[in-house]
Design an enzyme around this catalytic site. Structure first.
Site, short mmCIF file in Angstrom:
data_model
loop_
_atom_site.label_atom_id
_atom_site.label_comp_id
_atom_site.label_asym_id
_atom_site.label_seq_id
_atom_site.Cartn_x
_atom_site.Cartn_y
_atom_site.Cartn_z
N GLU A 161 0.89 -1.17 0.00
CA GLU A 161 0.00 0.00 0.00
C GLU A 161 0.92 1.21 0.00
OE1 GLU A 161 -1.38 3.24 1.03
OE2 GLU A 161 -1.95 2.42 2.98
N CYS A 165 -1.99 9.24 2.75
CA CYS A 165 -1.91 8.79 1.36
C CYS A 165 -3.21 9.03 0.62
CB CYS A 165 -1.56 7.31 1.32
SG CYS A 165 0.06 6.91 1.98
#
Length: 453
Positions: free
Chosen positions: A226, A260
């Site tokens: 990720e 993010c």
């Protein structure tokens, strides 16, 4: 491992790195623990996982303080993060057995089915921006699946790593089920290579993800990555601007802008550019930065001096290339690694603010002619973690989100967020694999066919 309080620039508790021999001993202990843990029932695992959730809630304030002091997020956000960790523990305690139940398949066999068995030791390399959530996001499903875990946390949050280990100890998990390693990147490579380590999961930068994927590939070990994101938030002409501005600014400034999946590229039609910018200035100006331990503070500092300087450099290079700064953009003269809410407009392709991930409280406004160009710009990125569309035409926005926006998570009239009930992850340079939901727990199991004639 030496943490520095980003609000005061003062050193916190230091931790000694583990030696190579200590690493081997820890891996062996985890391997032995797996030999027993994989045979425990879902009911036994669930009882311990729910206990972990109880420990988190009972000591929420103390854990939140550690987070805030080590990486600078506001105390209220730290407490919310601890609560979310308790939720994911309970979610997998309640659902793991259902997610991993045997799947009966009708074939020519007398009996044939698919079962899910644990792999063994999963090595996790985790970041500093959500130092509790990122860990529990993989640990809860991993442990409930019957795996055991080794953690290498970011070097600037060693106290968080220590605290997380204490959660599992206090909850009653067996020794070796969850272990932490204070190690360098070079030592981490040796952990990946170790024969008892069966898989790797990393949340972090694209650069780090590529390196870990390379190392895992050499030894043919499964990995889930990720990575970074530069999420586009498209505000269409028919959007409710009150909702759109409040939501996008909240997303952009969450976690001091260090997320993010926060709104990074604000894509707006030329027809509403002026109104959107005016509203953005008003909304972002209302956020005050200061002591993150003060409950009245909206924004804390960035995690470190190098991160703040890197962000400021990206802003300055974008301005030099033609972007216009209409709010912020100057490093405040005060102790701590603070950066003000900042808005860059007239951003064009080729500028750092267009091409790169800006990890801090900086909104980038990109103007387009129409809806088609908005989607073209949104998808014109190396990344593909999340994205959002704001429109009063729900049917149209849903279709665009489902079929035209390229990202792992696409939201309509809401900020992108992670939820234990939904899969989470990206495409392109935002990584591969999924965490959370039933998809996440199945990443690190052997999907085994059993055939009886």
């Amino acid at each position: 491992m030496q943490a520095i309080n980003p609000a005061t620039e003062e050193p916190l508790k230091a931790f000694e790195n583990h030696s190579d021999q200590e690493i081997i001993n820890t891996i062996e202990s985890a391997h032995q623990a797996f030999g027993e843990w994989k045979h425990t029932s879902f009911e036994q695992r669930a009882q311990l996982m729910k206990s972990a959730g109880e420990v988190l809630r009972k000591e929420r304030r103390a854990f939140a303080n550690i987070m805030t002091q080590e990486m600078g997020k506001t105390l209220k956000e730290s407490e919310a993060e601890v609560e979310k960790c308790a939720w994911v523990c309970e979610f997998y305690a309640d659902n793991a057995k259902k997610f991993l139940k045997d799947e009966i398949i009708e074939t020519d066999a007398t009996k044939s089915y698919v079962t899910h068995t644990p792999l063994g030791i999963v090595f996790a390399i985790m970041p500093w921006n959500y130092p509790f959530w990122q860990v529990f996001r993989f640990a809860a499903p991993g442990l409930m699946a019957g795996n055991v875990t080794l953690l290498k946390h970011a070097p600037n949050v060693p106290g968080c790593a220590e605290a997380i280990v204490s959660v599992f100890e206090k909850a009653g998990f067996p020794k070796g089920a969850f272990s932490n390693l204070y190690i360098s990147n070079e030592q981490a490579s040796k952990v990946i290579e170790h024969r008892h380590v069966k898989a790797v999961t990393l949340t972090g930068s694209t650069r780090a993800g590529k390196e870990v994927a390379k190392q895992a590939g050499v030894v043919l070990k499964k990995c889930v990555l990720e990575l970074g994101g530069s999420d586009p938030y498209i505000i269409l002409e028919d959007a409710d601007l009150d909702l759109a501005i409040e939501t996008t600014v909240s997303s952009r400034l969450k976690n001091n802008g260090q997320s993010c999946i926060s709104a990074k590229r604000f894509i707006v039609p030329e027809s509403i550019k002026g109104e959107v910018e005016k509203r953005l200035i008003k909304e972002m100006s209302s956020y005050t930065f200061g002591d993150p331990l003060d409950d009245s503070t909206d924004l804390g500092p960035l995690v470190g001096e190098k991160y703040r300087d890197q962000l400021h450099d990206q802003v300055q290079r974008s301005i030099a290339a033609g972007a216009k700064c209409i709010l912020g953009g100057k490093v405040p003269e005060m102790k701590g690694y603070y950066y003000p809410p900042t808005i860059l407009t007239d951003v064009k392709k080729g500028m750092p603010a267009y091409e790169e991930e800006l990890f801090g409280p900086v909104a980038t406004v990109i103007t387009v002619k129409d809806e088609d160009e908005a989607l073209e710009v949104a998808n014109d990125s190396f990344y593909g973690l999340g994205g959002a569309i704001f429109s009063s035409d729900i049917e149209k926005a849903e279709k665009l989100a489902a079929t035209k926006l390229d990202a792992g998570s696409c939201f309509v009239n809401e900020m992108v967020s992670s939820d234990p009930r939904l899969p989470f992850g990206g495409i392109n340079e935002s990584g591969f694999g999924r965490e959370l939901s039933h998809h996440g727990i199945k990443e690190f199991v052997n999907v085994k066919t059993v055939y009886i004639k």
